[in-house]
Design a protein around this motif. Sequence first.
Motif, mmCIF file in Angstrom:
data_model
loop_
_atom_site.group_PDB
_atom_site.id
_atom_site.type_symbol
_atom_site.label_atom_id
_atom_site.label_comp_id
_atom_site.label_asym_id
_atom_site.label_seq_id
_atom_site.Cartn_x
_atom_site.Cartn_y
_atom_site.Cartn_z
ATOM 1 N N ARG C 252 0.779 -1.239 0.000
ATOM 2 C CA ARG C 252 0.000 0.000 0.000
ATOM 3 C C ARG C 252 0.802 1.275 0.000
ATOM 4 N NH1 ARG C 252 -2.902 -2.853 2.221
ATOM 5 N NH2 ARG C 252 -5.162 -2.887 1.983
ATOM 6 N N CYS C 253 1.912 1.268 0.727
ATOM 7 C CA CYS C 253 2.497 2.550 1.122
ATOM 8 C C CYS C 253 3.522 3.064 0.144
ATOM 9 C CB CYS C 253 3.127 2.413 2.501
ATOM 10 S SG CYS C 253 4.583 1.361 2.474
ATOM 11 N N ASN C 254 3.696 2.368 -1.001
ATOM 12 C CA ASN C 254 4.788 2.799 -1.867
ATOM 13 C C ASN C 254 4.499 4.127 -2.563
ATOM 14 O OD1 ASN C 254 2.908 1.111 -3.494
ATOM 15 N ND2 ASN C 254 4.248 1.791 -5.135
ATOM 16 N N VAL C 255 5.558 4.893 -2.697
ATOM 17 C CA VAL C 255 5.519 6.120 -3.483
ATOM 18 C C VAL C 255 6.469 5.817 -4.622
ATOM 19 C CG1 VAL C 255 6.020 8.573 -3.511
ATOM 20 C CG2 VAL C 255 5.202 7.489 -1.408
ATOM 21 N N GLY C 256 5.927 5.479 -5.772
ATOM 22 C CA GLY C 256 6.789 4.942 -6.813
ATOM 23 C C GLY C 256 7.448 3.694 -6.254
ATOM 24 N N LYS C 257 8.763 3.571 -6.451
ATOM 25 C CA LYS C 257 9.404 2.334 -5.987
ATOM 26 C C LYS C 257 9.820 2.393 -4.526
ATOM 27 C CE LYS C 257 13.923 3.775 -7.520
ATOM 28 N NZ LYS C 257 14.828 3.830 -8.646
ATOM 29 N N VAL C 258 9.590 3.511 -3.881
ATOM 30 C CA VAL C 258 9.990 3.662 -2.488
ATOM 31 C C VAL C 258 8.865 3.202 -1.555
ATOM 32 C CG1 VAL C 258 10.390 5.428 -0.728
ATOM 33 C CG2 VAL C 258 11.691 5.456 -2.850
ATOM 34 N N TYR C 259 9.202 2.313 -0.623
ATOM 35 C CA TYR C 259 8.203 1.843 0.328
ATOM 36 C C TYR C 259 8.344 2.654 1.615
ATOM 37 C CZ TYR C 259 6.500 -1.966 -2.474
ATOM 38 O OH TYR C 259 5.890 -2.678 -3.469
ATOM 39 N N VAL C 260 7.295 3.370 1.969
ATOM 40 C CA VAL C 260 7.386 4.241 3.133
ATOM 41 C C VAL C 260 7.688 3.422 4.396
ATOM 42 C CG1 VAL C 260 6.159 5.906 4.574
ATOM 43 C CG2 VAL C 260 5.920 6.002 2.091
ATOM 44 N N CYS C 261 7.136 2.209 4.470
ATOM 45 C CA CYS C 261 7.333 1.410 5.681
ATOM 46 C C CYS C 261 8.750 0.889 5.832
ATOM 47 C CB CYS C 261 6.354 0.246 5.728
ATOM 48 S SG CYS C 261 6.651 -1.011 4.474
ATOM 49 N N LYS C 262 9.467 0.744 4.715
ATOM 50 C CA LYS C 262 10.827 0.220 4.786
ATOM 51 C C LYS C 262 11.869 1.319 4.569
ATOM 52 C CE LYS C 262 11.643 -3.437 5.360
ATOM 53 N NZ LYS C 262 11.635 -4.284 6.585
ATOM 54 N N ASP C 263 11.666 2.117 3.532
ATOM 55 C CA ASP C 263 12.638 3.160 3.179
ATOM 56 C C ASP C 263 12.353 4.449 3.936
ATOM 57 O OD1 ASP C 263 13.409 1.254 1.249
ATOM 58 O OD2 ASP C 263 11.928 2.040 -0.148
ATOM 59 N N GLY C 264 11.171 4.549 4.507
ATOM 60 C CA GLY C 264 10.769 5.716 5.270
ATOM 61 C C GLY C 264 10.495 5.278 6.676
ATOM 62 N N PRO C 265 9.733 5.995 7.471
ATOM 63 C CA PRO C 265 8.960 7.179 7.095
ATOM 64 C C PRO C 265 9.802 8.460 6.993
ATOM 65 C CG PRO C 265 8.665 6.730 9.420
ATOM 66 C CD PRO C 265 9.508 5.614 8.885
ATOM 67 N N VAL C 266 11.095 8.394 7.393
ATOM 68 C CA VAL C 266 11.915 9.605 7.403
ATOM 69 C C VAL C 266 12.548 9.811 6.031
ATOM 70 C CG1 VAL C 266 13.916 10.716 8.457
ATOM 71 C CG2 VAL C 266 12.405 9.282 9.860
ATOM 72 N N PHE C 267 12.330 10.984 5.467
ATOM 73 C CA PHE C 267 12.931 11.322 4.181
ATOM 74 C C PHE C 267 13.506 12.734 4.257
ATOM 75 C CE2 PHE C 267 9.602 8.260 3.156
ATOM 76 C CZ PHE C 267 10.255 7.400 2.278
ATOM 77 N N THR C 268 14.518 12.982 3.433
ATOM 78 C CA THR C 268 14.951 14.374 3.287
ATOM 79 C C THR C 268 14.121 14.983 2.158
ATOM 80 O OG1 THR C 268 16.628 13.840 1.642
ATOM 81 C CG2 THR C 268 17.326 13.841 3.946
ATOM 82 N N TYR C 269 14.061 16.283 2.152
ATOM 83 C CA TYR C 269 13.332 16.973 1.088
ATOM 84 C C TYR C 269 13.952 16.619 -0.262
ATOM 85 C CZ TYR C 269 11.215 20.907 -1.476
ATOM 86 O OH TYR C 269 10.534 21.682 -2.370
ATOM 87 N N LYS C 270 15.254 16.421 -0.257
ATOM 88 C CA LYS C 270 15.943 16.041 -1.490
ATOM 89 C C LYS C 270 15.398 14.708 -2.010
ATOM 90 C CE LYS C 270 20.546 15.803 -3.473
ATOM 91 N NZ LYS C 270 21.036 14.446 -3.661
ATOM 92 N N GLN C 271 15.233 13.755 -1.092
ATOM 93 C CA GLN C 271 14.681 12.460 -1.513
ATOM 94 C C GLN C 271 13.257 12.622 -2.038
ATOM 95 O OE1 GLN C 271 15.475 10.639 2.327
ATOM 96 N NE2 GLN C 271 16.861 9.159 1.372
ATOM 97 N N LEU C 272 12.477 13.450 -1.359
ATOM 98 C CA LEU C 272 11.091 13.654 -1.790
ATOM 99 C C LEU C 272 11.043 14.252 -3.199
ATOM 100 C CD1 LEU C 272 8.991 14.991 1.209
ATOM 101 C CD2 LEU C 272 9.435 12.660 0.485
ATOM 102 N N GLN C 273 11.950 15.161 -3.474
ATOM 103 C CA GLN C 273 11.960 15.785 -4.798
ATOM 104 C C GLN C 273 12.174 14.771 -5.902
ATOM 105 O OE1 GLN C 273 15.029 18.691 -3.929
ATOM 106 N NE2 GLN C 273 13.586 20.378 -4.160
ATOM 107 N N GLU C 274 12.860 13.678 -5.564
ATOM 108 C CA GLU C 274 13.128 12.660 -6.576
ATOM 109 C C GLU C 274 11.971 11.675 -6.710
ATOM 110 O OE1 GLU C 274 16.840 11.320 -5.034
ATOM 111 O OE2 GLU C 274 17.819 13.182 -5.675
ATOM 112 N N LEU C 275 10.992 11.760 -5.808
ATOM 113 C CA LEU C 275 9.876 10.814 -5.847
ATOM 114 C C LEU C 275 8.725 11.362 -6.686
ATOM 115 C CD1 LEU C 275 9.506 9.637 -2.140
ATOM 116 C CD2 LEU C 275 10.619 8.474 -4.033
#
Lengths: 266, 342, 279
Positions: C252-275
């Motif tokens: 459910r939680c993927n943003v593109g190929k990024v899984y919020v539950c595994k790769d997140g929930p913490v992101f930098t703004y830089k990472q978000l810009q690439e999503l």
Amino acid sequence: MQALHQKAKELLESGKVQVIIGYGDGSGDRVRPVFISKAESASDLIWDDRCRQNLAVYLNKPEIKKLGVPAIVATPVVVKTIIQLISENQLKSSNIVVLVVDNDVVSELTDNASLEAYSAGHPVVFPPFVVKEIKDIAEMSIQQRNKYWQDELSRCFKCYACRAACPLCYCERCLTDNNQPQWVCVASHAQGNFEWHINRAMHLAGRCVECGSCTIACPVGIPIGLLTIEASRIVKQEFGQEPGLHCDADSAMSSFKVEDTETFIK
Amino acid sequence: MSMQQRVIQHENLLKFLGEIISSGKQLYAPQKKAEKTYFLPASDVHSIVFDYIQTAESPKELLFPKTERMLSYEQVDGKLKMIDHAEGEIFPERVLFGSHPCDAVALKTLTDFFRHDVPDAFTQKRQDSLTVISVSCIKADDNCFCTSVGTSPGDTEGSDILLTPIGNAKYYVEVMTEKGQSLFAAHEKYFENSDIISKDKYLTKMSEVFSSSEVTARLSKAFDHPIWSDASLRCLGCGACAYVCPVCSCFDIQDEGTDKKGDRLRCWDSCGFSLFTLHTSGHNPRKNQSDRWRQRVMHKFSYMPERYELLGCVGCGRCSRACPADMNIKEQLKEITEKIEG
Amino acid sequence: MSSSNIYKPYLMQIEKVIDEAPGVKTFRLRFTNDADKEQFNFTTGQFGEYSVFGEGESTFCIASSPTRKDYIECTFRQAGRVTSALAQKEEGDVIGFRGPYGNIFPLEEWYGKNLLFIAGGIALPPLRSVIWNVLDLRDKFNDVTILYGARSVADLVYKQELDEWGKRSDVKLVTTVDPGGETPDWKGKVGFVPSVLDWMEPSSENTIAIVCGPPVMIKFTFPELLKLGFTPDTIFTTLENRMKCGVGKCGRCNVGKVYVCKDGPVFTYKQLQELPAEY
Ligand code: SF4
Ligand code: SF4
């Protein structure tokens, strides 16, 4: 089909409509819904007896509404559906063009009266196997019927294709998706499946136009439409009301009159 | 490379399957129900059908049931007790017969996916107690495209035993794994010795319509491509594709019962449903049906290969056959390689 | 969780219930089983699945600091089926907890830096975990600034802790409420978080910004930070996509190929810009 192509072309060229919802070439020997916005593509439209999916289901989809004023290629049951949707305030005949094809003559139905007249002249005829299924089930004892549905519904995995294909299942939030309270078990075990289908049938009682789209849609071959057809028949028998005939009809199951003899609702 | 090769006569195959049933194992085999074929528990080998192209439902239910009871809870003397069904439950010995090579690959993909990173005991235990006897394909239809996604009509991957029909009511038998070997050894009398033969001439010819690695490569740049909204206009947003798919494995977790006693269940779910990603606040990251159709394709052909080195599709064609609006995955994938720049 | 059943929760007893704001509560939870308590560890930024038996599970962060052992705290707003049921629970009741899941705030990388925390409304809990973590290791960091805003004075959570932080000389706290949300005796600022930030003009020099709040706040705060000279890789936030399993399986939680539950929930703004915009 010539006449249909011509009509579609004219409608798009004149700007009277922006999209034609119809049937076109699909995978293998299937036809599929197509949404034609360009006059030069009007000849992609197909009209033959493979055209069974009820296209009225698309009329209220946001993605389709964005395409502009639609014309819809309508089988008799689609006309019925549109009338029913009008009676439920989901549609206005002034906002769509309904195209019916009879012996390669295409007519535009653009108001309630012409829709009603067409529907009255074109009663829905079930394919013979459906007639047989209805008869077979009617002849079963209650126990047999229960067993029959237990068995059929055991295959249901709640993909909701029946609901998605049904033009009258348009609720923004279906009761089965509601979780406060959780009216229907989410799981597709025996109880969950019964709860789901009985509720759906009840919600379609007196509203099901008997198009069979839900049955056709079911990937595991459950003749699920028999439940809603039967529910509608009971309403007709008890209240003399048949869906899809009158644009200003109310609904037997959801309207209340002061002179009603039943008091439970008060 | 197979561990053993044999030949088995059709009538001996039936006896072999019959013995599996009488030995107390659960045999799942293709059987007909209302015009369609399903993998159902078989109590009589004569109800098994052999001349089907694809079952309506996939065999994934054997590893990932539509409803998995993961735990139960109960208040006993004012204390909450949990019953862990991954520990307690005995997963029955099962034999799946008649899966085609695509399904066997799919079962392996499912196992690998659920085993990845945080291993899921349910799928693993179900897999441990399942022996897969597949049958190679001697016919296919327009919806099949196994060779485009890296498998083939005679692929042994994921099967414990693979049978290939070689005419004259005979099958060429390849025993592939320890599990296959032990099942074979217990019923060896039904099998005849055979040389290694080349199966190719018996198999259906399936030409490659696109290359899946090409699809994966194109998808990395395709998130905002108009292809998704064009293709998904007719999509009805049901879960038929996901539920018949042997690889789709998204799920929901649901409680059933009261606060005193009940179960925690894992139920199938589908990315095609609008509620799948809906937040309680009303915000929905995948608000349009096109977002959800894109997710289905992206998940299988971009995210799964990148994250797990697994492909989310084995080309069985079930989703295309099942779709009430004739969404066709093979067509879509071909279009991706044609329309999206590499 | 000794079992191989990754969906089996710990049983946790509610030790304390704090009413934070209308519809918002904090629970302090203790393990009912000592062995569970012994082996449990988490790092700030992580989240869990909290469950009410018979109703289901709900996802939210661990709001306490890992430096405070023996218990965990969570703060939630009553909204859906599970959080509504949770809100009915009382001290002494037992609920389920699975976790910790997800990635972490890279605290060690922040040693020696200034930290600027910016939070809005009910999104203070994930930052509260970091804030206490930082304050418990106070000498490892430089200046600590907290900007917290809510719709109204009543909507501010952790009022007691706000007081405590406000009194500390080693923390600079600015609180604000949206225009119209103030009370006669309100001593903080009145204004939206981004404009208060503009007024504060914090230096971006050697500073990490950690931002959590509702989407609109985030949307207007990021540009403000860029204006102040923060680079996208020095701005951290958390994503809250819908989740069921927490372990990368339910899909459910993927943003593109990024899984919020595994790769997140913490992101930098830089990472978000690439999503892709799928959150
Ligand atoms: S389409 Fe068939 S399987 Fe799907 S929910 Fe309806 S009855 Fe069940
Ligand atoms: S995506 Fe479609 S074709 Fe591919 S494995 Fe799933 S059901 Fe089969």
